[in-house]
Design a protein around this motif. Structure first.
Motif, short mmCIF file in Angstrom:
data_model
loop_
_atom_site.label_atom_id
_atom_site.label_comp_id
_atom_site.label_asym_id
_atom_site.label_seq_id
_atom_site.Cartn_x
_atom_site.Cartn_y
_atom_site.Cartn_z
N GLU A 4 -24.31 -15.37 -18.13
CA GLU A 4 -24.33 -14.58 -16.90
C GLU A 4 -24.44 -15.51 -15.69
O GLU A 4 -25.22 -16.45 -15.68
CB GLU A 4 -25.51 -13.61 -16.91
CG GLU A 4 -25.51 -12.70 -15.72
CD GLU A 4 -26.56 -11.60 -15.81
OE1 GLU A 4 -26.77 -10.93 -14.81
OE2 GLU A 4 -27.15 -11.44 -16.89
N ILE A 5 -23.63 -15.25 -14.69
CA ILE A 5 -23.63 -16.06 -13.47
C ILE A 5 -24.46 -15.33 -12.41
O ILE A 5 -24.37 -14.12 -12.26
CB ILE A 5 -22.19 -16.28 -12.96
CG1 ILE A 5 -21.34 -16.97 -14.03
CG2 ILE A 5 -22.19 -17.06 -11.66
CD1 ILE A 5 -21.79 -18.37 -14.39
N PHE A 6 -25.22 -16.11 -11.66
CA PHE A 6 -26.10 -15.54 -10.64
C PHE A 6 -25.58 -15.83 -9.25
O PHE A 6 -26.23 -16.47 -8.44
CB PHE A 6 -27.52 -16.05 -10.84
CG PHE A 6 -28.13 -15.51 -12.10
CD1 PHE A 6 -28.75 -14.28 -12.10
CD2 PHE A 6 -28.01 -16.20 -13.28
CE1 PHE A 6 -29.27 -13.76 -13.27
CE2 PHE A 6 -28.52 -15.68 -14.45
CZ PHE A 6 -29.15 -14.45 -14.44
N ALA A 7 -24.37 -15.35 -8.95
CA ALA A 7 -23.77 -15.58 -7.64
C ALA A 7 -24.52 -14.83 -6.54
O ALA A 7 -24.42 -15.17 -5.38
CB ALA A 7 -22.31 -15.17 -7.65
N GLU A 8 -25.27 -13.79 -6.92
CA GLU A 8 -25.96 -12.99 -5.93
C GLU A 8 -27.29 -13.60 -5.50
O GLU A 8 -28.08 -12.94 -4.85
CB GLU A 8 -26.17 -11.57 -6.44
CG GLU A 8 -27.22 -11.44 -7.53
CD GLU A 8 -26.76 -11.84 -8.92
OE1 GLU A 8 -25.61 -12.28 -9.11
OE2 GLU A 8 -27.56 -11.74 -9.84
N THR A 9 -27.53 -14.84 -5.85
CA THR A 9 -28.82 -15.44 -5.56
C THR A 9 -28.98 -15.84 -4.09
O THR A 9 -30.06 -16.23 -3.69
CB THR A 9 -29.08 -16.66 -6.44
OG1 THR A 9 -28.02 -17.58 -6.27
CG2 THR A 9 -29.22 -16.26 -7.89
N THR A 10 -27.94 -15.76 -3.29
CA THR A 10 -28.11 -16.06 -1.88
C THR A 10 -28.79 -14.88 -1.20
O THR A 10 -28.83 -13.78 -1.73
CB THR A 10 -26.77 -16.37 -1.18
OG1 THR A 10 -25.94 -15.23 -1.30
CG2 THR A 10 -26.10 -17.59 -1.79
N TRP A 117 -38.97 -13.79 -5.51
CA TRP A 117 -38.70 -14.61 -4.32
C TRP A 117 -38.27 -13.72 -3.16
O TRP A 117 -38.79 -13.82 -2.05
CB TRP A 117 -37.64 -15.66 -4.65
CG TRP A 117 -37.31 -16.61 -3.53
CD1 TRP A 117 -38.18 -17.28 -2.71
CD2 TRP A 117 -36.00 -17.03 -3.14
NE1 TRP A 117 -37.48 -18.08 -1.83
CE2 TRP A 117 -36.14 -17.95 -2.08
CE3 TRP A 117 -34.73 -16.72 -3.59
CZ2 TRP A 117 -35.05 -18.55 -1.46
CZ3 TRP A 117 -33.64 -17.32 -2.98
CH2 TRP A 117 -33.81 -18.23 -1.92
N ARG A 118 -37.32 -12.81 -3.42
CA ARG A 118 -36.87 -11.89 -2.36
C ARG A 118 -38.02 -11.03 -1.86
O ARG A 118 -38.15 -10.79 -0.66
CB ARG A 118 -35.70 -11.04 -2.86
CG ARG A 118 -34.38 -11.79 -2.93
CD ARG A 118 -33.21 -10.87 -3.21
NE ARG A 118 -33.32 -10.20 -4.49
CZ ARG A 118 -32.91 -10.69 -5.65
NH1 ARG A 118 -32.35 -11.89 -5.69
NH2 ARG A 118 -33.05 -10.00 -6.77
N ASP A 119 -38.86 -10.55 -2.78
CA ASP A 119 -40.01 -9.72 -2.38
C ASP A 119 -40.97 -10.49 -1.48
O ASP A 119 -41.45 -9.96 -0.48
CB ASP A 119 -40.77 -9.21 -3.61
CG ASP A 119 -40.01 -8.15 -4.38
OD1 ASP A 119 -38.99 -7.63 -3.88
OD2 ASP A 119 -40.44 -7.86 -5.53
N GLU A 120 -41.26 -11.74 -1.84
CA GLU A 120 -42.18 -12.54 -1.03
C GLU A 120 -41.58 -12.86 0.33
O GLU A 120 -42.29 -12.84 1.34
CB GLU A 120 -42.59 -13.81 -1.77
CG GLU A 120 -43.44 -13.56 -2.99
CD GLU A 120 -44.68 -12.72 -2.74
OE1 GLU A 120 -45.37 -12.90 -1.70
OE2 GLU A 120 -44.99 -11.86 -3.60
N MET A 121 -40.27 -13.13 0.39
CA MET A 121 -39.63 -13.38 1.68
C MET A 121 -39.70 -12.14 2.56
O MET A 121 -40.00 -12.24 3.76
CB MET A 121 -38.19 -13.83 1.50
CG MET A 121 -38.05 -15.24 0.95
SD MET A 121 -36.34 -15.84 0.94
CE MET A 121 -35.60 -14.81 -0.32
N ALA A 122 -39.43 -10.97 1.99
CA ALA A 122 -39.48 -9.73 2.77
C ALA A 122 -40.90 -9.46 3.27
O ALA A 122 -41.09 -9.08 4.44
CB ALA A 122 -38.98 -8.55 1.92
N PHE A 123 -41.89 -9.68 2.41
CA PHE A 123 -43.27 -9.49 2.83
C PHE A 123 -43.60 -10.46 3.97
O PHE A 123 -44.20 -10.07 4.98
CB PHE A 123 -44.23 -9.71 1.66
CG PHE A 123 -45.65 -9.39 2.00
CD1 PHE A 123 -46.17 -8.14 1.76
CD2 PHE A 123 -46.47 -10.35 2.59
CE1 PHE A 123 -47.49 -7.83 2.11
CE2 PHE A 123 -47.78 -10.06 2.94
CZ PHE A 123 -48.29 -8.80 2.70
N SER A 124 -43.21 -11.72 3.81
CA SER A 124 -43.47 -12.73 4.84
C SER A 124 -42.83 -12.35 6.16
O SER A 124 -43.47 -12.44 7.21
CB SER A 124 -42.96 -14.10 4.39
OG SER A 124 -43.71 -14.60 3.32
#
Length: 178
Positions: A4-10, A117-124
């Motif tokens: 599986e490729i994780f292209a959506e990681t940006t 990671w996305r959750d922590e960025m949104a919280f920050s």
């Protein structure tokens, strides 16, 4: 079966930090830019590549960096600034970083790590958006620091680790660039 490729990681398109504006706008712009850079370094890779320890004997990996920076944001913003007693995601009970300690990651582990990671960025982003930059907060063994210092430190953490990410990605597939 193909990996599986994780292209959506940006975390969306990367734009330059603003050349002017308020101090907060500039600091948040630089933080956002550095976050996007890490996302770009991880884009398009499968779990095994994200977990590759490409520069022996170091345990550094792109996945480990994502996990590490999740806990960096969690400590400085969620715990120190917001006073949330949420435990670290990847630090051991003895205080040792375990963000780079994992074996044979699979697609689920990678997805969970990037979601954290996305959750922590949104919280920050939400927490930092309205806090006075001069407000002081207790930061454990680090003493008392200002919100401005926390923002500068987050930028420094991402910038330093993006240098590692550059080397890791080049070792993995030869991709270079910002």
């Amino acid at each position: 079966m193909a990996a599986e490729i994780f292209a959506e990681t940006t975390v969306g398109p990367r734009t330059d930090p603003p050349p002017g504006g308020s101090e907060r706008e500039i600091l948040m712009g630089f933080l956002d830019y550095q976050r996007h850079t890490l996302g770009l370094k991880c884009a398009g890779l499968h779990a095994e590549a994200l977990a590759a320890r490409a520069v022996p004997p170091s345990g550094l990996s792109l996945l480990g960096l994502v996990r590490h920076l999740s806990d960096v944001e969690r400590f400085w913003v969620r715990s120190s600034l917001a006073g949330d007693p949420a435990p670290p995601l990847y630090w051991g009970a003895d205080g040792d970083d375990t963000d780079f300690d994992f074996t044979a990651p699979d697609a689920r582990m990678v997805a969970e790590s990037f979601a954290a990671w996305r959750d922590e960025m949104a919280f920050s982003d939400a927490a930092l958006g309205g806090e006075p930059l001069g407000r002081s907060v207790a930061a454990g063994r680090h003493g008392t620091v200002s919100v401005r210092w926390i923002l500068a430190h987050l930028i420094e953490e991402y910038s330093r680790h993006n240098g590692h990410a550059d080397l890791l990605r080049e070792c993995i597939d030869g991709q270079v660039g910002e």
